[in-house]
Write a protein that holds these residues in place. Structure first.
Motif, PDB file in Angstrom:
ATOM      1  N   PRO A 282       0.810  -1.223   0.000  1.00  0.00           N
ATOM      2  CA  PRO A 282       0.000   0.000   0.000  1.00  0.00           C
ATOM      3  C   PRO A 282       0.847   1.278   0.000  1.00  0.00           C
ATOM      4  CG  PRO A 282      -0.815  -1.556   1.638  1.00  0.00           C
ATOM      5  CD  PRO A 282       0.469  -2.121   1.120  1.00  0.00           C
TER       6      PRO A 282
ATOM      7  N   LYS B 173       3.992   9.500  15.334  1.00  0.00           N
ATOM      8  CA  LYS B 173       4.505   9.420  16.695  1.00  0.00           C
ATOM      9  C   LYS B 173       5.842  10.162  16.835  1.00  0.00           C
ATOM     10  CE  LYS B 173       4.459   5.924  20.310  1.00  0.00           C
ATOM     11  NZ  LYS B 173       4.381   4.480  20.578  1.00  0.00           N
TER      12      LYS B 173
ATOM     13  N   ARG C  90       6.759   4.516   3.550  1.00  0.00           N
ATOM     14  CA  ARG C  90       6.716   3.235   4.263  1.00  0.00           C
ATOM     15  C   ARG C  90       5.358   3.069   4.935  1.00  0.00           C
ATOM     16  NH1 ARG C  90      11.326   1.564   7.043  1.00  0.00           N
ATOM     17  NH2 ARG C  90      13.066   1.255   5.615  1.00  0.00           N
ATOM     18  N   PHE C  91       4.979   1.824   5.131  1.00  0.00           N
ATOM     19  CA  PHE C  91       3.683   1.470   5.708  1.00  0.00           C
ATOM     20  C   PHE C  91       3.705   1.565   7.235  1.00  0.00           C
ATOM     21  CE2 PHE C  91       0.485  -2.041   6.505  1.00  0.00           C
ATOM     22  CZ  PHE C  91      -0.593  -1.382   5.946  1.00  0.00           C
ATOM     23  N   TYR C  92       4.911   1.444   7.802  1.00  0.00           N
ATOM     24  CA  TYR C  92       5.018   1.476   9.265  1.00  0.00           C
ATOM     25  C   TYR C  92       6.329   2.127   9.635  1.00  0.00           C
ATOM     26  CZ  TYR C  92       7.901  -2.521   8.076  1.00  0.00           C
ATOM     27  OH  TYR C  92       8.849  -3.325   7.509  1.00  0.00           O
TER      28      TYR C  92
ATOM     29  N   GLU D 247       9.658   1.873  11.586  1.00  0.00           N
ATOM     30  CA  GLU D 247      10.393   0.720  12.101  1.00  0.00           C
ATOM     31  C   GLU D 247      10.855   0.937  13.538  1.00  0.00           C
ATOM     32  OE1 GLU D 247      13.251   0.693   8.981  1.00  0.00           O
ATOM     33  OE2 GLU D 247      14.780   1.635  10.184  1.00  0.00           O
ATOM     34  N   ASP D 248      10.907   2.200  13.994  1.00  0.00           N
ATOM     35  CA  ASP D 248      11.321   2.477  15.375  1.00  0.00           C
ATOM     36  C   ASP D 248      10.122   2.472  16.325  1.00  0.00           C
ATOM     37  OD1 ASP D 248      13.968   2.709  14.677  1.00  0.00           O
ATOM     38  OD2 ASP D 248      13.748   4.818  14.139  1.00  0.00           O
TER      39      ASP D 248
ATOM     40  N   PHE E  34       7.163   1.442  15.536  1.00  0.00           N
ATOM     41  CA  PHE E  34       6.426   0.224  15.224  1.00  0.00           C
ATOM     42  C   PHE E  34       4.926   0.477  15.135  1.00  0.00           C
ATOM     43  CE2 PHE E  34       6.475  -4.542  15.389  1.00  0.00           C
ATOM     44  CZ  PHE E  34       7.441  -4.672  14.420  1.00  0.00           C
ATOM     45  N   VAL E  35       4.567   1.673  14.644  1.00  0.00           N
ATOM     46  CA  VAL E  35       3.146   1.978  14.438  1.00  0.00           C
ATOM     47  C   VAL E  35       2.894   2.155  12.945  1.00  0.00           C
ATOM     48  CG1 VAL E  35       2.798   3.045  16.683  1.00  0.00           C
ATOM     49  CG2 VAL E  35       3.554   4.456  14.751  1.00  0.00           C
ATOM     50  N   LYS E  36       1.623   2.032  12.570  1.00  0.00           N
ATOM     51  CA  LYS E  36       1.251   2.199  11.167  1.00  0.00           C
ATOM     52  C   LYS E  36       1.355   3.670  10.779  1.00  0.00           C
ATOM     53  CE  LYS E  36      -2.364   1.153   7.893  1.00  0.00           C
ATOM     54  NZ  LYS E  36      -3.677   0.579   7.646  1.00  0.00           N
TER      55      LYS E  36
ATOM     56  N   LEU F 211      -2.154  -7.825  -0.550  1.00  0.00           N
ATOM     57  CA  LEU F 211      -1.605  -6.596  -1.134  1.00  0.00           C
ATOM     58  C   LEU F 211      -0.278  -6.199  -0.481  1.00  0.00           C
ATOM     59  CD1 LEU F 211      -4.717  -4.261  -1.440  1.00  0.00           C
ATOM     60  CD2 LEU F 211      -3.838  -5.950  -3.046  1.00  0.00           C
ATOM     61  N   GLU F 212      -0.113  -6.533   0.797  1.00  0.00           N
ATOM     62  CA  GLU F 212       1.055  -6.066   1.537  1.00  0.00           C
ATOM     63  C   GLU F 212       2.331  -6.798   1.097  1.00  0.00           C
ATOM     64  OE1 GLU F 212      -1.851  -6.775   2.912  1.00  0.00           O
ATOM     65  OE2 GLU F 212      -2.447  -4.818   3.703  1.00  0.00           O
TER      66      GLU F 212
ATOM     67  N   GLU G 135       5.650  -5.936   5.340  1.00  0.00           N
ATOM     68  CA  GLU G 135       4.438  -5.364   5.934  1.00  0.00           C
ATOM     69  C   GLU G 135       3.582  -6.441   6.600  1.00  0.00           C
ATOM     70  OE1 GLU G 135       4.301  -1.643   2.787  1.00  0.00           O
ATOM     71  OE2 GLU G 135       3.077  -3.405   2.408  1.00  0.00           O
TER      72      GLU G 135
ATOM     73  N   TRP H 212       5.209  -7.129   9.849  1.00  0.00           N
ATOM     74  CA  TRP H 212       4.941  -6.032  10.782  1.00  0.00           C
ATOM     75  C   TRP H 212       3.541  -6.147  11.375  1.00  0.00           C
ATOM     76  CZ3 TRP H 212       1.046  -2.366  10.433  1.00  0.00           C
ATOM     77  CH2 TRP H 212       1.038  -1.426  11.470  1.00  0.00           C
TER      78      TRP H 212
ATOM     79  N   ARG I 142       2.893  -6.397  15.262  1.00  0.00           N
ATOM     80  CA  ARG I 142       2.189  -5.303  15.958  1.00  0.00           C
ATOM     81  C   ARG I 142       1.020  -5.843  16.780  1.00  0.00           C
ATOM     82  NH1 ARG I 142       3.535  -0.853  18.096  1.00  0.00           N
ATOM     83  NH2 ARG I 142       2.359  -1.756  19.774  1.00  0.00           N
TER      84      ARG I 142
ATOM     85  N   GLU J 123       5.645  -2.759  24.119  1.00  0.00           N
ATOM     86  CA  GLU J 123       6.130  -1.986  22.984  1.00  0.00           C
ATOM     87  C   GLU J 123       7.415  -2.648  22.486  1.00  0.00           C
ATOM     88  OE1 GLU J 123       5.094   0.315  20.975  1.00  0.00           O
ATOM     89  OE2 GLU J 123       3.180   0.399  22.045  1.00  0.00           O
ATOM     90  N   LEU J 124       7.818  -2.266  21.297  1.00  0.00           N
ATOM     91  CA  LEU J 124       9.011  -2.877  20.716  1.00  0.00           C
ATOM     92  C   LEU J 124      10.238  -2.672  21.609  1.00  0.00           C
ATOM     93  CD1 LEU J 124      10.103  -4.430  18.325  1.00  0.00           C
ATOM     94  CD2 LEU J 124      10.522  -2.263  17.170  1.00  0.00           C
TER      95      LEU J 124
ATOM     96  N   HIS K 178      13.316  -5.569   9.559  1.00  0.00           N
ATOM     97  CA  HIS K 178      12.745  -4.326  10.096  1.00  0.00           C
ATOM     98  C   HIS K 178      11.238  -4.410  10.280  1.00  0.00           C
ATOM     99  CE1 HIS K 178      11.474  -2.284   6.378  1.00  0.00           C
ATOM    100  NE2 HIS K 178      12.684  -2.376   5.867  1.00  0.00           N
TER     101      HIS K 178
ATOM    102  N   ILE L 193      15.489  -4.111  14.181  1.00  0.00           N
ATOM    103  CA  ILE L 193      16.577  -3.137  14.017  1.00  0.00           C
ATOM    104  C   ILE L 193      17.241  -2.844  15.366  1.00  0.00           C
ATOM    105  CG2 ILE L 193      17.179  -0.828  13.198  1.00  0.00           C
ATOM    106  CD1 ILE L 193      16.129  -2.855  11.067  1.00  0.00           C
TER     107      ILE L 193
END
Lengths: 141, 392
Positions: free
Chosen positions: A27, A48, A57-59, A61-62, A64-66, B26-27, B31, B34, B38, B47-48, B75, B80
């Motif tokens: 997406p 954030k 990017r879709f999310y 990476e730090d 970790f949210v959309k 689609l992803e 993704e 992720w 999530r 949290e991460l 990632h 990471i």
């Protein structure tokens, strides 16, 4: 995008060899590549931490949210982060003219784009994107 | 069987997440990883930054069409700046991902681990089956140009011949699992089919027919594991990993007894011993055996010691393995119903058992009260078995 293509139905007794791959851009990739078609560089901004990713990017990476927030990046601010010069092709034949490959970035964003470069290529120089087909071509001023 | 293994910490699962299982999501693979990660973190309330290490499970690179897939997925899996490892034992990878997460915690090295499995089978053209082209012995087998369905057909045939099992009896697995999958919001192929539908479906490689096989799929799954002291801080309902087992049988598959899954028996015995299970069929309340083919679920139920050799079809017919039976088997719908993105499908089974034991499986929840559950996966060239025992 790749998933729009109609694909021939595969039977079990067809020849089974991985002949090729068809990848999805995702997406966020779709936003980025649709942006290129309009001559835009589209990134995405994490709500954030505020980081802007190029390409989009879709999310994050730090955090970790959309990421839903797509932004147009100032394409005039692109600069050469690093570059290399290619003298031979894949088969080892000497090219008529060396090819410059540049990694370009945009200030205050995360990420970078690999592209063909022309002109007086040097690190830190500003670039102008001359062709938005993928891979990009840039002219170093 | 003696296993030289020494545990330091008790380990719990505190969260799990799945993506939809679908053909051609689609992803991108990253993704998909992720999204599953999530969701697992959200369920765990973490949290991460709380996570000490990441384990990625993925089957051959060739499925996604990206070499070094562990790095590629890192990632999206939150890797990471953290210690990351990737495990791969073919189809057995899904449960192995949970086991690898477990040993990072059980050893005392990490307190909180995110274990992620991803598979995107749709990029390969003309068919993902073709990525198995080079798994064969180059001299003894390759000249016949076999594919995986051939050898499963031989395994199925041998199983049927040895115990006098009919295709009608095996087809009941497909009927049961696809029916169970109708209760699963992530499932690709939930449907009400009949034994006749299976028997009338296209013959692929006799005796394997189209509805005997799980569908090609894309998907991701993730779980969060934590050591005992940490787990109690985050949840009142931790689900404990009580036993794990993983074994590799001889890779020379023509030399093995095709009617019995010895690799799963070894793994199960190791896991049961660790969990203190002496009578599996009395002590195990719910099971998710690996079912890429319908006969394979029966095969694995026998190897898991939940039925005597050759008797799984009889117990199935009696309803023992139904969702309201004594030992519900594949209440999620299994691979036949949910879909088969290889590594993700195995970890989906672990997540399903976790939700069953937590009592949050929704419409998939089995009717009887459950305390002990088992998830199993299997793979490589029919030789790797992985088993995990969970308890609430």
């Amino acid at each position: 995008m790749s998933w729009d293509k109609s694909v021939k139905e595969i039977k079990w007794n067809d020849v089974m060899e991985t002949e090729r791959y068809e990848y999805t851009v995702g997406p966020a990739g779709e936003e980025f590549f649709n942006g290129l078609k309009q001559g835009k560089i589209v990134g995405s901004k994490c709500s954030k931490c505020g980081k802007v990713y190029v390409p989009a990017r879709f999310y994050c990476e730090d955090c970790f949210v959309k990421i839903d927030n797509y932004v147009e990046v100032d394409k005039g601010s692109a600069y050469v982060d690093s570059y290399t010069v290619i003298y031979k092709d894949d088969e080892g034949h000497v090219l008529e003219k060396p090819v410059y490959i540049a990694l370009i970035r945009f200030p205050n964003t995360v990420g970078g784009l690999l592209c063909y470069a022309e002109g007086n290529v040097r690190i830190g120089a500003k670039v102008r994107i001359t062709n938005f087909d993928w891979p990009l071509r840039v002219m170093v001023e | 069987m003696k296993v030289n293994m020494y545990l330091n910490k008790r380990v719990a699962i505190v969260g799990a997440g799945l993506t939809l299982f679908r053909r051609r999501l689609l992803e991108t693979p990253q993704e998909i990883a992720w999204e599953a990660s999530r969701k697992a973190l959200d369920e765990a309330g973490l949290e991460l930054k709380d996570i000490d290490c990441i384990v990625i499970g993925s089957a051959p690179d060739a499925f996604d069409g990206v070499h070094l897939k562990g790095e590629y997925l890192s990632h999206g899996s939150g890797g990471i700046g953290k210690p990351v490892s990737r495990v791969y034992v073919g189809g057995a990878t899904g449960v192995m991902t949970a086991i690898a997460g477990w040993y990072h915690v059980a050893s005392g090295m990490c307190q909180k681990v995110l274990a992620v499995a991803e598979e995107k089978m749709s990029p390969a053209r003309p068919h993902p089956q073709s990525v198995f082209k080079y798994i064969w012995d180059p001299i003894l087998e390759k000249p016949l140009n076999p594919n995986l369905i051939w050898i499963f057909a031989m395994e199925m045939h041998r199983y049927m011949a040895k115990y006098g099992i009919k295709k009608e009896e095996i087809a009941l697995v497909s009927v049961k699992n696809k029916r169970n999958a109708m209760n699963n919001p992530y499932a690709q192929l939930g449907s009400n089919i009949t034994v006749d539908d299976v028997l009338n479906s296209e013959v692929l490689v006799w005796p394997v027919q189209l509805l005997d096989v799980s569908p090609v799929s894309d998907g991701g799954a993730a779980i969060v594991l934590a050591s005992e002291d940490v787990a109690r801080r985050y949840t009142d309902t931790p689900v404990w990993v009580e036993g794990v087992g993983w074994t590799l049988d001889n890779t020379e598959w023509p030399a093995r007894d095709l009617s019995y899954a010895r690799y799963v028996e070894f793994a199960a015995r190791m896991a049961y011993k660790m969990a203190g299970i002496e009578r599996p069929n009395k002590e195990i309340d719910v099971v998710e055996p690996y079912d890429p083919f319908d006969y394979k679920e029966l095969h694995h139920l026998e190897a898991l010691q939940l039925a005597k050799r050759g008797e799984a079809p009889t117990l199935l017919k009696e309803g023992i393995f139904d969702i309201d039976g004594d030992i519900p088997s594949s209440p999620s719908g299994g691979l036949l119903g949910v879909g088969n993105p290889i590594a993700a499908a195995g970890l989906m089974k672990v997540a399903s058992i976790y939700w069953q034991l937590k009592g949050t499986a929704g419409k998939m929840q089995v009717k009887k009260p459950v305390h002990t559950g088992v998830a199993q996966s299997w793979g490589d060239l029919m030789q790797a078995g992985t088993v995990i025992v969970l308890r609430n």
